[in-house]
Structures are given as C-alpha cells and as structure tokens.
Design an enzyme around this catalytic site. Structure first.
Site, short mmCIF file in Angstrom:
data_model
loop_
_atom_site.label_atom_id
_atom_site.label_comp_id
_atom_site.label_asym_id
_atom_site.label_seq_id
_atom_site.Cartn_x
_atom_site.Cartn_y
_atom_site.Cartn_z
N TRP A 257 27.22 38.65 38.90
CA TRP A 257 28.60 38.23 38.65
C TRP A 257 29.43 39.32 37.97
O TRP A 257 30.38 39.04 37.25
CB TRP A 257 28.65 36.93 37.84
N HIS A 258 29.10 40.59 38.23
CA HIS A 258 29.85 41.71 37.66
C HIS A 258 30.68 42.41 38.74
O HIS A 258 30.92 43.61 38.64
CB HIS A 258 28.89 42.71 37.01
N TYR A 259 31.10 41.69 39.76
CA TYR A 259 31.87 42.33 40.83
C TYR A 259 33.21 42.84 40.28
O TYR A 259 33.78 42.29 39.35
CB TYR A 259 32.06 41.39 42.02
#
Length: 516
Positions: free
Chosen positions: A468-470
């Site tokens: 979830w670090h896009y």
C-alpha cells in the site's frame, strides 16, 4: 452542514497524511477548508486499534476505512477513505526519511528536523519488543542484516527497532490527531465530502487559474467552495496517488484523448497526468508457530544495502474464509486433515477486543522492494469520483526489481531458519513448504507457474502483493514544479505521494513541513 457557497484562503482536497498536517500549519495564518471523502476515525475509537488491522483492510462495506480495488496486474489493493488517510489503516510503523531523500527533494534539513519533532510529539512511540518480534530480529542479524541499531527513528542500514503510532494500550494515533495543532477558528473540516471537480478560470493571454471546487455531501447535495481574492489563495490536492491524478483528469487536466473519450472539457492537455505510477512489490512468508506469539504489527525493520526491507507482524486476526484457506493449503502440504492443520496456526482469543474471535499462532514476514524501477499508469474508468480509476503497476517489469525480491526472500528464509527463531517454527515445515503454502493461497489473481515453490523468481512474480505504498501519477518535473505547483496553472498545488518517484518509510511530516 456546509453552506451552498463558501470562501477560503486554502481548500485542501483530502484529509490524509499530507492534508491533515498541511491544514494544521496553514490555519495558523489563513482560513482553511479540508474536504475528506471518508468519515471520522473517532466515531468508533477502538476500531482502528492494533487488533483490527486486517479486518479493517478486508472490510468492504460502504462505510469502511479502506476502499478496495484490484489493479490490472491482478493484485488486490486498497486506498484509504477516512480522516487521517493511510495512517488509520496501515501497520503503524514510523520512521524518518533517509537523508538522501531530503537532499533530492530540496528540503531544508533544519526545518524538516523540527517538523519530525512536531509530528512525533503527537503520534510516535517506541514499540514493545516481545518474544516473537525479538526472535525474528535476532534471526535477521544472524542472516547478515547488520548492524543492530537498536531503537531509533532514523533511517539506518542494518536492523533497527523503529517507531510505532500505537501507544502502550495498542490504541492507534493518526494524522488526524495532528489537527489538534490547528487554529479552531480558522479551519473547517467536512467529512463525507466528495469533490467532483476543480473549477478553473480561463482568460485569453492569461494562465489558467484555479477558482475553487464543487463537492457533494453525504446526502448528495452540491456545494461550491471558492478561493478568496488573496493572492496566496490556492486549491491544494492531497487526495493521494490515485485520487489526485484522477481528480485532475475529471477537472479537465490530463491526456486530451482520454478526457475527450468521456466528454470532459479539456482545460489543459497534460499527457503526463497518471503516468509513472509505482507500487512497491511485497512478498510474504506465513510461518505457523508451535509456541504462543504476541499480537504485534511492524516493530522493527531490516534495511538491506541491496534495496529490500524486511518487516513482520504476528498474532493478527484473520477472517474465517482466510483461516479456511490457510488450513486447506497446510493440510495438502502436510497430508493432514484440515482440522489438524488448523491447530498448527490458529487459536481463539479470550475476551476478544478484535473484530474477530480467532487469530493466527504465528506470523507473517514481509519482503518489500525499495525504489522499484518498474512503473505503470492510471486511467479513468468513468466520470464518478467515488469509483476507483483503472490502475496498472507493471510489477517486476524491470529485472532489477525481481533480483531485489529474490535476494530479500532468501534473507527472510534465512532468518526463519536461524537458531534465534527456532522456538517459533515447526521442524516439519521446510522452506519449500513455506513457499508452497503461500503459492496455494488466494493472495492475488495472478496465474501460478508449476515451479513457483522451487524458483524464487517465479515465487516473487506469482505471489506479489502490495504494501500500500503506491506513489506517482503527478510526478515532480512532469506535472508539478519544484514547489509542487501544477505546471501551467495558477493557484493549484499537489502535496501528496503522487508527486514522488520513490517512497520512503512512513514519514507523516514530510509534506506538512513544506508550509510550516
């Protein structure tokens, strides 16, 4: 209730990890409006707490903190929709940025250090290091992720205990807490406020200028929030790596061919909006334990010199369907009954505070690729700002990313089979069995190779997930300038992860420090 028309010096779209500190600092000397499409994390104070990490991510109800989506690569993902943004649903690890990142961003180091302390005073704590986390940390040291840096907020090569946003009672503190710094007389925060588009003023021989926004409240009523005549007044997009490029396109700034396809009036043809979208690939090992384990999220990190981060959690709650999937996969590997295999990894919770009544007896070890070269793009799916856009990340398109994953998974396996970690693994489960377990779980929608449990290259490609670090989609130098102002447009700035080519560990104060 929001008025039909209102005026502000700054209108911030998105009340997440960038928008909240930004609003707090700007309200010291200006009138600020924050528009957040989600609800409040304070309505149910225990819901964001440590024991509910996975249940909150897997919640697909309309009022959930996380809005799920699946990328075109076949990887399940989520984006936050709650005041506080990703800090309400993440694993709660806190670390400062590496010094090189600050130099590349051109930030004032003294100001950033002050900003770190401003954030840490409210939300950062030292995590407890109990048996399982300590054993795995020592295993990483045995595996060569050296030196042992102890507890520090700083980004240092080796193995370190980092900060956490969970306090001693496992209660989560989020970016929304930073609004306590705001001047209450100069700030308005509207929840369930979905911005439909940014309004622009276009004149001959003048640059396009942002005038305000149109947003819709929870009841479907439209409102107009407009900028004051102050020369400093701005609309600031802080809607994240998906929301900011999506809203730019819905407002008429983006690739003209794509905008015309949906009948959107082209304000400015900007083909780089939505391009350069990157997600850090994540691969995991699920390790059942013969010994009891503590409930823990990420407490330490192994920062390797080859570009991989190793992190872990233990004792977390699964949904019943996920528990059955793990049991079936283990039963097939060990040639046991499903009931017998369930006993290897699951136990009930006495007096559960979790949303679920069972948790795993074991842990999950994460391998994350740092600074991936592979990149993709974002496209509109429709004209509804509530819907997720169409996203492609192109995981492992670059061979360098794949090699980082392979090396990182090897390190994780070495840590699991270290002497330090021996009390928390079953001898009957070989490294191949752990890989096979992950291959057999429905972690994504990607096809499996027959050799996935034998080849780490295939394992990485087939079982890739997200952490979830896009980031990206409104890249610095492509869509915004060095001051994060949208190129070719007045009074419009983007301050969030969409502007970045790389993404450091959790750094809540980075964007807020721009305006302190």
């Amino acid at each position: 209730m929001a008025p039909e028309v209102s005026f502000y010096d700054y209108i911030i779209i998105g009340g997440g990890t960038a928008g909240c500190p930004l609003a707090a600092t700007l309200s010291e000397s200006a009138n600020v409006l924050v528009l957040e499409r989600g609800g409040s994390p304070y309505e149910n104070p225990s819901k964001p707490d440590k024991g509910n990490f996975f249940p909150n991510l897997l919640d697909v109800s309309p009022s959930s903190y996380a809005q799920e989506f699946t990328s075109e690569d076949g990887v399940y993902n989520a984006r936050a929709r709650v005041l506080g943004g990703g800090s309400v649903i993440n694993a709660g690890f806190y670390s400062r940025a590496e010094p090189e990142f600050l130099k590349q961003a051109g930030l004032n180091e003294a100001l950033v250090n002050y900003s770190y302390q401003w954030v840490e005073k409210k939300i950062a704590f030292e995590p407890p290091m109990l048996q399982w986390q300590s054993a795995l940390r020592d295993g990483l040291l045995e595996a060569g992720v050296l030196p042992n840096n102890g507890f520090t907020f700083d980004h240092i090569y080796g193995t370190k205990i980092g900060g956490t946003i969970f306090d001693g009672d496992d209660h989560r503190h989020t970016a929304a807490d930073l609004l306590e710094y705001a001047n209450p007389y100069r700030i308005k925060v509207y929840l369930h406020a979905t911005v439909e588009k940014i309004i622009f003023e276009t004149k001959v021989f003048s640059r396009t200028r942002a005038q305000g926004v149109v947003f819709e409240d929870e009841l479907g009523k439209k409102h107009w929030a407009l900028l004051t005549k102050d020369y400093k007044s701005e609309v600031i997009l802080s809607a994240g790596a998906l929301g900011s490029p999506q809203l730019l396109m819905l407002s008429g700034i983006g690739p003209s061919q794509q905008l015309k396809k949906f009948g959107i009036k082209v304000v400015m043809d900007q083909p780089m909006v939505g391009q350069g979208l990157v997600d850090n690939p994540l691969n995991v090992l699920l390790v059942p334990s013969p010994s009891p384990v503590e409930l823990s999220l990420v407490s330490f990190v192994g920062i390797t010199r080859f570009g991989s981060y190793i992190e872990a959690c233990s004792g977390i709650s699964f949904t019943p369907s996920w528990s059955r999937s793990v049991a079936k996969a283990l039963a097939a590997i060990l040639n046991q009954t499903e009931q017998s295999s369930t006993k290897l990894f699951q136990e009930g919770i006495l007096n559960p505070e979790s949303l679920l009544d069972t948790r795993i007896r074991g842990g999950i070890i994460f391998e994350k690729v740092k600074d991936p070269i592979s990149s993709g793009y974002l496209e509109l799916r429709n004209m509804n700002p509530r819907d997720n856009p169409k996203v492609t990340f192109n995981y492992f398109q670059a061979p360098e990313d794949l090699m980082k994953c392979v090396h990182g998974v090897k390190i994780a396996i070495d840590a699991v089979y270290s002497k330090s970690f021996s009390n928390f693994r079953y001898e009957i489960l070989s490294a191949k069995a752990l890989l096979e377990l992950i291959v057999n779980l429905p972690l994504n929608q990607r096809p499996r190779h027959l050799t996935s449990a034998f080849s780490l290259e295939k394992f990485c490609m087939d079982t890739v997930m997200t952490i979830w670090h896009y980031h990206g989609g409104c890249r610095l130098g492509k869509v915004v300038d060095r001051d994060y102002k949208v190129l070719g447009v007045e009074a419009l700035r983007i301050v969030d992860g969409s502007t970045r080519q790389d993404m450091v560990l959790l750094d809540l104060c980075y964007f807020g420090s721009l305006f302190l």
